[in-house]
Design a protein around this motif. Structure first.
Motif, mmCIF file in Angstrom:
data_model
loop_
_atom_site.group_PDB
_atom_site.id
_atom_site.type_symbol
_atom_site.label_atom_id
_atom_site.label_comp_id
_atom_site.label_asym_id
_atom_site.label_seq_id
_atom_site.Cartn_x
_atom_site.Cartn_y
_atom_site.Cartn_z
ATOM 1 N N ASN A 1 0.013 5.489 -8.181
ATOM 2 C CA ASN A 1 0.899 6.444 -7.442
ATOM 3 C C ASN A 1 -0.284 5.334 -5.871
ATOM 4 O O ASN A 1 -1.038 4.580 -6.262
ATOM 5 C CB ASN A 1 0.246 7.083 -7.043
ATOM 6 C CG ASN A 1 -0.854 8.306 -6.206
ATOM 7 O OD1 ASN A 1 -1.776 7.979 -6.963
ATOM 8 N ND2 ASN A 1 -0.866 9.624 -6.603
ATOM 9 N N TRP A 2 0.563 5.266 -5.034
ATOM 10 C CA TRP A 2 -0.238 4.643 -4.358
ATOM 11 C C TRP A 2 -0.885 4.970 -3.241
ATOM 12 O O TRP A 2 -2.198 3.803 -2.654
ATOM 13 C CB TRP A 2 1.150 5.423 -2.113
ATOM 14 C CG TRP A 2 1.257 6.078 -1.757
ATOM 15 C CD1 TRP A 2 1.799 7.246 -2.078
ATOM 16 C CD2 TRP A 2 1.134 6.426 -0.646
ATOM 17 N NE1 TRP A 2 2.030 8.437 -1.163
ATOM 18 C CE2 TRP A 2 0.741 7.993 -0.624
ATOM 19 C CE3 TRP A 2 -0.227 5.331 0.220
ATOM 20 C CZ2 TRP A 2 0.180 8.225 0.472
ATOM 21 C CZ3 TRP A 2 -0.939 6.317 1.033
ATOM 22 C CH2 TRP A 2 -0.499 7.969 1.820
ATOM 23 N N ARG A 3 -1.725 6.678 -3.201
ATOM 24 C CA ARG A 3 -3.021 7.079 -3.070
ATOM 25 C C ARG A 3 -3.735 6.532 -4.208
ATOM 26 O O ARG A 3 -5.120 6.502 -3.267
ATOM 27 C CB ARG A 3 -3.193 8.271 -2.937
ATOM 28 C CG ARG A 3 -2.584 9.147 -1.816
ATOM 29 C CD ARG A 3 -2.899 10.397 -1.497
ATOM 30 N NE ARG A 3 -1.606 10.829 -0.280
ATOM 31 C CZ ARG A 3 -2.155 10.828 0.548
ATOM 32 N NH1 ARG A 3 -3.316 10.515 0.633
ATOM 33 N NH2 ARG A 3 -1.519 11.182 1.734
ATOM 34 N N GLY A 4 -3.640 6.079 -5.724
ATOM 35 C CA GLY A 4 -4.454 5.557 -6.168
ATOM 36 C C GLY A 4 -5.562 6.763 -6.495
ATOM 37 O O GLY A 4 -6.407 6.662 -7.589
ATOM 38 N N SER A 5 -4.902 8.239 -6.814
ATOM 39 C CA SER A 5 -5.161 8.850 -6.725
ATOM 40 C C SER A 5 -4.399 9.901 -8.388
ATOM 41 O O SER A 5 -5.150 10.497 -9.043
ATOM 42 C CB SER A 5 -5.297 10.740 -5.558
ATOM 43 O OG SER A 5 -3.938 10.506 -5.751
ATOM 44 N N THR A 6 -4.038 9.355 -8.840
ATOM 45 C CA THR A 6 -2.980 9.366 -10.411
ATOM 46 C C THR A 6 -2.825 8.184 -10.804
ATOM 47 O O THR A 6 -2.153 7.491 -10.391
ATOM 48 C CB THR A 6 -1.803 9.960 -9.845
ATOM 49 O OG1 THR A 6 -1.610 11.847 -8.827
ATOM 50 C CG2 THR A 6 -1.110 11.023 -10.815
ATOM 51 N N THR A 7 -3.034 8.860 -12.375
ATOM 52 C CA THR A 7 -2.471 7.167 -12.806
ATOM 53 C C THR A 7 -1.825 8.048 -14.249
ATOM 54 O O THR A 7 -2.339 8.730 -14.590
ATOM 55 C CB THR A 7 -3.503 6.039 -13.678
ATOM 56 O OG1 THR A 7 -4.712 7.468 -14.108
ATOM 57 C CG2 THR A 7 -4.861 5.956 -12.606
ATOM 58 N N TYR A 8 -1.062 7.499 -14.951
ATOM 59 C CA TYR A 8 -0.394 7.279 -16.072
ATOM 60 C C TYR A 8 -0.151 6.153 -17.112
ATOM 61 O O TYR A 8 -0.509 5.321 -17.017
ATOM 62 C CB TYR A 8 1.307 7.835 -15.758
ATOM 63 C CG TYR A 8 1.873 8.271 -16.874
ATOM 64 C CD1 TYR A 8 1.491 9.277 -17.876
ATOM 65 C CD2 TYR A 8 2.662 7.344 -17.277
ATOM 66 C CE1 TYR A 8 2.159 9.208 -18.786
ATOM 67 C CE2 TYR A 8 3.906 7.770 -18.290
ATOM 68 C CZ TYR A 8 3.514 8.605 -19.023
ATOM 69 O OH TYR A 8 3.951 9.402 -20.059
ATOM 70 N N ARG B 1 -6.125 -0.056 -7.577
ATOM 71 C CA ARG B 1 -5.887 -0.537 -7.023
ATOM 72 C C ARG B 1 -6.394 -0.491 -6.149
ATOM 73 O O ARG B 1 -7.567 0.337 -5.917
ATOM 74 C CB ARG B 1 -4.510 0.031 -6.718
ATOM 75 C CG ARG B 1 -4.126 1.924 -6.168
ATOM 76 C CD ARG B 1 -3.161 1.893 -5.358
ATOM 77 N NE ARG B 1 -2.359 0.870 -5.307
ATOM 78 C CZ ARG B 1 -1.010 1.134 -5.154
ATOM 79 N NH1 ARG B 1 -0.160 1.625 -5.668
ATOM 80 N NH2 ARG B 1 -0.484 0.286 -3.782
ATOM 81 N N ASP B 2 -6.538 -1.571 -4.807
ATOM 82 C CA ASP B 2 -7.014 -1.737 -3.228
ATOM 83 C C ASP B 2 -5.918 -1.718 -2.677
ATOM 84 O O ASP B 2 -6.068 -3.191 -2.159
ATOM 85 C CB ASP B 2 -8.984 -2.723 -3.937
ATOM 86 C CG ASP B 2 -9.662 -2.618 -2.736
ATOM 87 O OD1 ASP B 2 -9.308 -1.469 -1.755
ATOM 88 O OD2 ASP B 2 -10.915 -2.824 -2.962
ATOM 89 N N SER C 1 0.437 -1.500 -0.108
ATOM 90 C CA SER C 1 -0.197 -0.415 0.258
ATOM 91 C C SER C 1 0.810 1.389 0.133
ATOM 92 O O SER C 1 0.655 2.026 0.090
ATOM 93 C CB SER C 1 -1.023 -0.128 1.001
ATOM 94 O OG SER C 1 -0.453 -0.072 2.078
ATOM 95 N N THR C 2 2.377 1.133 0.331
ATOM 96 C CA THR C 2 3.084 2.638 0.393
ATOM 97 C C THR C 2 3.402 2.715 -1.108
ATOM 98 O O THR C 2 4.498 3.650 -1.183
ATOM 99 C CB THR C 2 3.904 2.005 1.783
ATOM 100 O OG1 THR C 2 5.441 1.585 1.663
ATOM 101 C CG2 THR C 2 3.038 2.356 2.918
ATOM 102 N N HIS C 3 3.368 1.881 -1.942
ATOM 103 C CA HIS C 3 4.074 1.633 -3.036
ATOM 104 C C HIS C 3 3.709 2.021 -4.307
ATOM 105 O O HIS C 3 2.077 1.904 -4.383
ATOM 106 C CB HIS C 3 4.525 -0.236 -3.373
ATOM 107 C CG HIS C 3 5.735 -0.534 -2.304
ATOM 108 N ND1 HIS C 3 5.309 -1.171 -1.471
ATOM 109 C CD2 HIS C 3 7.330 -0.404 -3.209
ATOM 110 C CE1 HIS C 3 6.756 -0.987 -1.038
ATOM 111 N NE2 HIS C 3 8.083 -1.074 -1.668
ATOM 112 N N ALA C 4 4.094 2.669 -5.469
ATOM 113 C CA ALA C 4 3.296 2.834 -6.930
ATOM 114 C C ALA C 4 3.505 1.385 -7.556
ATOM 115 O O ALA C 4 3.689 0.158 -6.801
ATOM 116 C CB ALA C 4 3.799 3.814 -7.435
ATOM 117 N N VAL C 5 2.058 1.499 -8.306
ATOM 118 C CA VAL C 5 2.075 -0.060 -8.875
ATOM 119 C C VAL C 5 1.790 0.222 -10.280
ATOM 120 O O VAL C 5 1.835 1.370 -11.394
ATOM 121 C CB VAL C 5 0.934 -0.524 -8.363
ATOM 122 C CG1 VAL C 5 0.590 -1.749 -9.673
ATOM 123 C CG2 VAL C 5 0.737 -1.170 -7.241
ATOM 124 N N ALA C 6 2.482 -0.657 -11.275
ATOM 125 C CA ALA C 6 3.023 -0.096 -12.735
ATOM 126 C C ALA C 6 2.680 -1.857 -13.701
ATOM 127 O O ALA C 6 3.321 -2.722 -12.943
ATOM 128 C CB ALA C 6 4.298 0.454 -13.186
#
Length: 121
Positions: free
Chosen positions: A52-59, A72-73, A30-35
């Motif tokens: 990003n880790w919050r799930g608030s930003t995507t690319y 993500r959840d 939960s503290t990591h970005a995921v790609a």
């Protein structure tokens, strides 16, 4: 190190959809970005999408932008890649990775073993 396991790949006709999933073994996920990255036979691994880790930003990579959604959840330590309007060129092994928010492989120290996606024409 967070261990990741991908699932949801398979064989689908062009124009179809798949939902890839990534399950993490540790709460630190939960503290990591995921790609998501993908690699076709004989080709280099390429970036697909990141969150990003919050799930608030995507690319998203231009090749999948508008057709794919990363999510993500953190409560479940899972991440997903919904892919729609699949094309034969989407055929590849798809990997999820955890690390620092980036489109660069070097920022993601934790990787899954991959799940294969085959899109037929």
């Amino acid at each position: 190190q967070v261990r990741l396991v991908e699932s949801g790949g398979g064989l689908v006709q062009a124009g179809g959809s798949l939902r890839l999933s990534c399950a993490a073994s540790e709460r630190t996920f939960s503290t990591h970005a995921v790609a998501w990255f993908r690699q076709a036979p004989g080709k280099e691994r390429e970036f697909v999408a990141a969150i990003n880790w919050r799930g608030s930003t995507t690319y998203y990579a231009e090749s999948v932008k508008g057709r794919s959604t990363i999510s993500r959840d953190n409560a479940k330590n899972t991440a997903h890649l919904q892919m729609n309007s699949l094309k034969p060129e989407d055929t590849a092994v798809y990997y999820c990775a955890a690390g620092s928010w980036s489109d660069s492989e070097r920022e993601y120290p934790c990787w899954g073993q991959g799940t294969q996606v085959i899109v037929s024409s």
